[in-house]
Design a protein around this motif. Structure first.
Motif, PDB file in Angstrom:
ATOM      1  N   GLU A 375       0.869  -1.243  -0.026  1.00 10.43           N
ATOM      2  CA  GLU A 375      -0.035   0.002   0.156  1.00 10.43           C
ATOM      3  C   GLU A 375       1.046   1.314  -0.131  1.00 10.43           C
ATOM      4  N   TYR A 376       0.295   2.252  -0.623  1.00 11.57           N
ATOM      5  CA  TYR A 376       1.007   3.641  -0.575  1.00 11.57           C
ATOM      6  C   TYR A 376       0.254   4.877  -0.061  1.00 11.57           C
ATOM      7  N   GLN A 377       0.439   5.580   0.832  1.00 10.99           N
ATOM      8  CA  GLN A 377      -0.315   6.717   1.412  1.00 10.99           C
ATOM      9  C   GLN A 377       0.087   8.053   0.480  1.00 10.99           C
ATOM     10  N   LEU A 378      -0.929   8.706  -0.040  1.00  8.38           N
ATOM     11  CA  LEU A 378      -0.622   9.551  -1.054  1.00  8.38           C
ATOM     12  C   LEU A 378      -1.294  10.863  -0.566  1.00  8.38           C
ATOM     13  N   ASN A 379      -0.304  11.946  -0.228  1.00  4.21           N
ATOM     14  CA  ASN A 379      -0.758  13.323   0.316  1.00  4.21           C
ATOM     15  C   ASN A 379      -1.329  14.051  -0.818  1.00  4.21           C
ATOM     16  N   THR A 380      -2.502  14.303  -0.504  1.00  2.00           N
ATOM     17  CA  THR A 380      -3.409  15.246  -1.616  1.00  2.00           C
ATOM     18  C   THR A 380      -3.724  16.682  -0.832  1.00  2.00           C
ATOM     19  N   SER A 381      -3.145  17.208   0.062  1.00  2.00           N
ATOM     20  CA  SER A 381      -3.356  18.234   0.615  1.00  2.00           C
ATOM     21  C   SER A 381      -3.143  19.364  -0.241  1.00  2.00           C
ATOM     22  N   ASP A 382      -2.087  19.480  -0.964  1.00  2.00           N
ATOM     23  CA  ASP A 382      -1.662  20.276  -1.670  1.00  2.00           C
ATOM     24  C   ASP A 382      -2.525  20.415  -3.195  1.00  2.00           C
ATOM     25  N   TYR A 383      -3.129  19.404  -3.389  1.00  2.00           N
ATOM     26  CA  TYR A 383      -3.810  19.205  -4.691  1.00  2.00           C
ATOM     27  C   TYR A 383      -5.118  20.185  -4.909  1.00  2.00           C
ATOM     28  N   ALA A 384      -5.346  20.776  -6.023  1.00  2.00           N
ATOM     29  CA  ALA A 384      -6.660  21.673  -6.085  1.00  2.00           C
ATOM     30  C   ALA A 384      -7.822  20.811  -6.362  1.00  2.00           C
ATOM     31  N   ILE A 385      -9.046  21.316  -5.918  1.00  2.15           N
ATOM     32  CA  ILE A 385     -10.077  20.584  -6.128  1.00  2.15           C
ATOM     33  C   ILE A 385     -10.294  20.171  -7.504  1.00  2.15           C
ATOM     34  N   GLY A 386     -10.559  18.856  -7.860  1.00  2.62           N
ATOM     35  CA  GLY A 386     -10.698  18.564  -9.393  1.00  2.62           C
ATOM     36  C   GLY A 386     -10.516  17.210  -9.516  1.00  2.62           C
ATOM     37  N   VAL A 387     -10.318  16.452 -10.690  1.00  4.80           N
ATOM     38  CA  VAL A 387      -9.806  15.134 -10.982  1.00  4.80           C
ATOM     39  C   VAL A 387      -8.635  14.842 -11.510  1.00  4.80           C
ATOM     40  N   TYR A 388      -7.901  13.745 -11.310  1.00 10.10           N
ATOM     41  CA  TYR A 388      -6.692  13.462 -11.471  1.00 10.10           C
ATOM     42  C   TYR A 388      -6.469  12.018 -11.964  1.00 10.10           C
TER      43      TYR A 388
END
Length: 407
Positions: A375-388
């Motif tokens: 497993e891998y924990q992905l930090n999304t705190s700096d991502y803008a709202i949207g789709v990736y």
């Protein structure tokens, strides 16, 4: 099985000496289907309703017969059979006393050869139930159903749905498994949803359901609906079961009905499970085979008819079991939508994983490599709202590309 002595086989026997077979589908009404490497479909076994699709209702086909001249990618069979051709079209044959064939033919005579049920060309998976209906997923992730409605086709009050009709909103259905009268559905983010009958606890929710409901808050990678029981593997590789258990088919060492999921053992390396009528089998990540529940006909394949109330290791001689073909969701991203963080759960431990995250402009936001991870924990705190888009590779080979939503 192709032999005419009708004696149960207690150990695996070879059904064909040819070496061009691709996959096998065990029907639930004494029939077997096999796909060849060239996509052609072949059948053997019972045929009392024409469910083999060979143009007749002669009972007991003892040699493999080709079903039409088309090429196929998916088959599911009970007393009626559904198939999806390689061009994405949906077909059916066999018993037709509940509009199983939709409006393709007049109800209610048996259909002896494949008929097209729907003109669409984007069908992904279809499952035939014991209660005279079909449930299917399209490539766009929508869920559809038709035939007799005993609670599996929604709460509309309509007893029969003549043609494939979308059952529930949403376009994130990934895989479905149908039991006697209940359904388990995996969504792309690893959520498990159930609906249908629940007289034996098989829906796992405590009551009969005519609408789809999520089961718990956990995330799952693999599901299988037995006759009136359910089996699933969580994202951490643990095995769980619930429902009818009068013949120890749940594998928890008891004959107690379970109305909610219970863990089977403590191991966390399960990768696939298949529920039968009163028994189940499962694979671990090392390729080992395990079985439990009823064994009166030699379902275990270990040369005995002795039963086991818990998973029993089954040595398999003469063939190698592969886990690569048993992946329903190889990577689960949860939670999805994400806020501050999300976790990527890999069905199998990846030797050398490469992770990339792209925004919809094609810019790479993450380019990470790691070895030997589950497993891998992905930090999304700096991502803008949207789709990736999350791209996962193992040893340079693409595992899959997955949609991630940031709230």
């Amino acid at each position: 099985m192709g032999n005419e002595n009708f004696i149960p086989e207690l150990t695996p026997i070879q059904l064909s000496t040819e070496t061009n077979w691709l996959s096998v589908i065990a029907g639930r009404s004494e029939n077997t289907f096999v796909l060849r490497n060239d996509g052609t479909l072949w059948g053997i076994g019972a045929n009392q309703y024409g469910q083999l699709g060979v143009g007749s209702a002669i009972v007991g086909q003892s040699t493999f017969s080709q079903i039409g001249n088309a090429t196929w990618k998916h088959i599911s069979s009970t007393a009626h059979t559904f198939g999806i051709r390689t061009n994405g079209t949906l077909w059916g044959w066999g018993q037709n006393d509940g509009r199983q064939m939709g409006s393709a033919v007049t109800c209610c005579s048996n259909v002896l050869s494949p008929v097209q049920i729907n003109p669409d060309t984007d069908w992904k998976q279809v499952e035939a139930s014991h209660v005279r209906n079909g449930i299917a997923i399209k490539e766009n992730g929508t869920l559809w159903g038709w035939g007799t409605n005993g609670g599996m086709l929604g709460d509309s009050g309509v007893s029969t749905i003549n043609n494939p009709t979308q059952l529930w909103p949403g376009n994130d259905w990934e895989y479905i498994s149908v039991g006697a009268n209940h359904l388990l559905g995996l969504k792309t983010n690893g959520e498990l949803w159930t609906f249908g009958g629940n007289a034996n606890g098989q829906a796992g929710t405590g009551f009969n359901q005519f609408i789809a409901r999520r089961l718990g808050e956990e995330f799952w990678m693999y599901v299988s609906a037995g006759f009136q029981s359910s089996y699933a593997i969580k994202s951490d590789g643990t095995l769980w079961a619930w429902g009818r258990n009068d013949q120890s088919q749940l594998g928890d060492g008891t004959t107690t009905q379970r109305n909610a999921p219970v863990q089977i053992g403590t191991d966390s390396n399960w990768v696939a499970v298949a529920g039968g009528t009163f028994h189940a089998v499962a694979l671990k990540s090392d390729g080992s085979l395990w079985a439990w529940g009823n064994n009166q006909f030699g379902q275990y394949g270990n040369g005995t008819t002795t039963t086991s109330p818990t998973p029993l290791y089954i040595p398999v001689e003469g063939c190698t079991l592969s886990i690569s073909d048993f992946q329903q969701i190889p990577v689960v991203i949860a939670p999805n939508p994400a806020k501050e963080t999300t976790t990527l759960y890999f069905k199998n431990t990846l030797e050398k994983v490469s992770l990339k995250v792209y925004d919809f402009a094609g810019r790479i936001l993450l380019n990470q490599e790691a070895e030997g991870i589950k497993e891998y924990q992905l930090n999304t705190s700096d991502y803008a709202i949207g789709v990736y888009i999350v791209e996962v590779k193992n040893n340079g080979k693409l595992v899959g590309s997955y949609r991630l939503v940031k709230e």
